[in-house]
Design a protein around this motif. Sequence first.
Motif, PDB file in Angstrom:
ATOM      1  N   GLU A  47      83.383  12.693  -1.497  1.00  0.00           N
ATOM      2  CA  GLU A  47      82.551  12.028  -0.491  1.00  0.00           C
ATOM      3  C   GLU A  47      81.950  13.030   0.486  1.00  0.00           C
ATOM      4  O   GLU A  47      80.785  12.899   0.893  1.00  0.00           O
ATOM      5  CB  GLU A  47      83.398  10.980   0.241  1.00  0.00           C
ATOM      6  N   LYS A  48      82.734  14.062   0.833  1.00  0.00           N
ATOM      7  CA  LYS A  48      82.211  15.105   1.717  1.00  0.00           C
ATOM      8  C   LYS A  48      81.087  15.885   1.036  1.00  0.00           C
ATOM      9  O   LYS A  48      80.082  16.226   1.668  1.00  0.00           O
ATOM     10  CB  LYS A  48      83.339  16.050   2.139  1.00  0.00           C
ATOM     11  N   ASP A  49      81.247  16.147  -0.255  1.00  0.00           N
ATOM     12  CA  ASP A  49      80.224  16.856  -1.006  1.00  0.00           C
ATOM     13  C   ASP A  49      78.947  16.010  -1.100  1.00  0.00           C
ATOM     14  O   ASP A  49      77.830  16.531  -0.946  1.00  0.00           O
ATOM     15  CB  ASP A  49      80.737  17.183  -2.405  1.00  0.00           C
ATOM     16  N   GLU A  50      79.119  14.730  -1.357  1.00  0.00           N
ATOM     17  CA  GLU A  50      77.969  13.823  -1.427  1.00  0.00           C
ATOM     18  C   GLU A  50      77.206  13.813  -0.115  1.00  0.00           C
ATOM     19  O   GLU A  50      75.975  13.880  -0.075  1.00  0.00           O
ATOM     20  CB  GLU A  50      78.465  12.413  -1.771  1.00  0.00           C
ATOM     21  N   GLN A  51      77.949  13.756   0.995  1.00  0.00           N
ATOM     22  CA  GLN A  51      77.330  13.756   2.314  1.00  0.00           C
ATOM     23  C   GLN A  51      76.578  15.063   2.570  1.00  0.00           C
ATOM     24  O   GLN A  51      75.460  15.063   3.098  1.00  0.00           O
ATOM     25  CB  GLN A  51      78.402  13.541   3.383  1.00  0.00           C
ATOM     26  N   GLN A  52      77.160  16.197   2.175  1.00  0.00           N
ATOM     27  CA  GLN A  52      76.514  17.486   2.395  1.00  0.00           C
ATOM     28  C   GLN A  52      75.233  17.620   1.579  1.00  0.00           C
ATOM     29  O   GLN A  52      74.240  18.187   2.049  1.00  0.00           O
ATOM     30  CB  GLN A  52      77.474  18.629   2.049  1.00  0.00           C
ATOM     31  N   GLN A  53      75.239  17.052   0.363  1.00  0.00           N
ATOM     32  CA  GLN A  53      74.023  17.069  -0.454  1.00  0.00           C
ATOM     33  C   GLN A  53      72.889  16.309   0.228  1.00  0.00           C
ATOM     34  O   GLN A  53      71.728  16.753   0.237  1.00  0.00           O
ATOM     35  CB  GLN A  53      74.296  16.449  -1.827  1.00  0.00           C
ATOM     36  N   VAL A  54      73.218  15.154   0.789  1.00  0.00           N
ATOM     37  CA  VAL A  54      72.203  14.364   1.493  1.00  0.00           C
ATOM     38  C   VAL A  54      71.655  15.151   2.676  1.00  0.00           C
ATOM     39  O   VAL A  54      70.438  15.242   2.884  1.00  0.00           O
ATOM     40  CB  VAL A  54      72.790  13.013   1.958  1.00  0.00           C
ATOM     41  N   THR A  55      72.547  15.755   3.461  1.00  0.00           N
ATOM     42  CA  THR A  55      72.137  16.520   4.635  1.00  0.00           C
ATOM     43  C   THR A  55      71.242  17.692   4.245  1.00  0.00           C
ATOM     44  O   THR A  55      70.183  17.911   4.846  1.00  0.00           O
ATOM     45  CB  THR A  55      73.369  17.043   5.398  1.00  0.00           C
ATOM     46  N   ASN A  56      71.648  18.443   3.234  1.00  0.00           N
ATOM     47  CA  ASN A  56      70.876  19.621   2.821  1.00  0.00           C
ATOM     48  C   ASN A  56      69.471  19.244   2.341  1.00  0.00           C
ATOM     49  O   ASN A  56      68.491  19.925   2.672  1.00  0.00           O
ATOM     50  CB  ASN A  56      71.611  20.370   1.704  1.00  0.00           C
ATOM     51  N   MET A  57      69.360  18.177   1.573  1.00  0.00           N
ATOM     52  CA  MET A  57      68.054  17.776   1.056  1.00  0.00           C
ATOM     53  C   MET A  57      67.130  17.365   2.193  1.00  0.00           C
ATOM     54  O   MET A  57      65.953  17.739   2.238  1.00  0.00           O
ATOM     55  CB  MET A  57      68.212  16.627   0.058  1.00  0.00           C
ATOM     56  N   ILE A  58      67.649  16.583   3.149  1.00  0.00           N
ATOM     57  CA  ILE A  58      66.828  16.146   4.280  1.00  0.00           C
ATOM     58  C   ILE A  58      66.345  17.351   5.079  1.00  0.00           C
ATOM     59  O   ILE A  58      65.169  17.439   5.464  1.00  0.00           O
ATOM     60  CB  ILE A  58      67.613  15.151   5.159  1.00  0.00           C
ATOM     61  N   LEU A  59      67.229  18.299   5.313  1.00  0.00           N
ATOM     62  CA  LEU A  59      66.842  19.504   6.063  1.00  0.00           C
ATOM     63  C   LEU A  59      65.781  20.300   5.310  1.00  0.00           C
ATOM     64  O   LEU A  59      64.814  20.789   5.910  1.00  0.00           O
ATOM     65  CB  LEU A  59      68.073  20.373   6.326  1.00  0.00           C
ATOM     66  N   ASP A  60      65.936  20.412   3.994  1.00  0.00           N
ATOM     67  CA  ASP A  60      64.943  21.148   3.193  1.00  0.00           C
ATOM     68  C   ASP A  60      63.568  20.492   3.277  1.00  0.00           C
ATOM     69  O   ASP A  60      62.540  21.178   3.363  1.00  0.00           O
ATOM     70  CB  ASP A  60      65.391  21.217   1.733  1.00  0.00           C
ATOM     71  N   LYS A  61      63.535  19.166   3.258  1.00  0.00           N
ATOM     72  CA  LYS A  61      62.266  18.441   3.316  1.00  0.00           C
ATOM     73  C   LYS A  61      61.640  18.511   4.708  1.00  0.00           C
ATOM     74  O   LYS A  61      60.416  18.513   4.855  1.00  0.00           O
ATOM     75  CB  LYS A  61      62.472  16.978   2.915  1.00  0.00           C
TER      76      LYS A  61
END
Length: 354
Positions: free
Chosen positions: A200-214
């Motif tokens: 769940e922590k990994d899933e959350q970090q993926q969401v955060t990273n993608m939003i920041l990249d965009k």
Amino acid sequence: MDFKLLLEKISNHYLKKLPFVVYSKPNSNALSALLQKDDFLHEIKELNKAGFVLSPFNYHNSSFFIPEIESEIYVSEFVKEPLIVEVTSVSNDENEEGNYIKLLESTIEAIKNDIASKIVISRSKNVKLQSFSIDKLLKRLFSAYPTAFRYIWFHPRTGLWCGATPETLVNLDDNMFTTMALAGTQPYINDEPATWRPKEKDEQQQVTNMILDKLKPATSSLEISKTYTHRAGSLLHLRTDITGKLNNNTTLTAIASALHPTPAVGGNPKEIAQKFILENEGYNREFYTGFFGPVFNNGTSANLMVNLRCMKIEDAVARIFVGGGITLESNPKEEWQETQNKMQTMLQVLQPML
């Protein structure tokens, strides 16, 4: 306007099959309504007019729209009703769980083959209603989930959609914006502290990273909060808040297109995950996991939300939409149960109509 009078106007509008939207922002008792004066189906490509937008998951820069200029506009103080919350069960077809688990297993296999690191898989559930009342729907929906963004949208061409979502796509006020990364789910149980697993922590970090990249190419500053546990009704999620300032040439349409669909509703990478969903999920999400919300001041201000915890009601049938993020560590049986838990959000609203 008096709440009872507004409720009467909305009910009459619905009986006449005229389009309307009524909504309330999180932690607010203010109810806003746009009652469109005719039944024309407005579509909009640029989010630069005042009104309320409803966009599908498979968004291609075109959304349905209820314009302020074509509507009667009302604001009322909502009178919250006390509700008894209890688990509401509905029967499952014997193939429902098996078919969903097969889809999840094939999704995990695709992830193993490195097509994506996360793919959000969903399903829908049709629930027959014994009775339906727009008054009852409105009172229960807006009373049950005061911390969510609640809405009811109706157009004779789209049917009635409603929901109580915890997730912001973007809030915009001039060039200042806020958004969030939201992922991971577990039931809320009597104030017990949440324990989050690496998956769940990994899933959350993926969401955060993608939003920041965009966001980085479109912004002049970004601030990221610490990740924390966020309660949304009977569920808990991991949440990270992101705030900042957009570049002067970045429009609301551009930022919505860049963010949607977020990894919380599509996956990562965005385009590959969305393609997998459209080719394999086996049904049309329509507006589920799309985005919606009010737009103000020619698009310089807006509250755009991700359309989660929602349902479509048509011909005495409620279609409830639920899903979850799939990664390498996902357990199909647990993912099925997560969707069962998420379904309770809308079942609580429907309970007296079942």
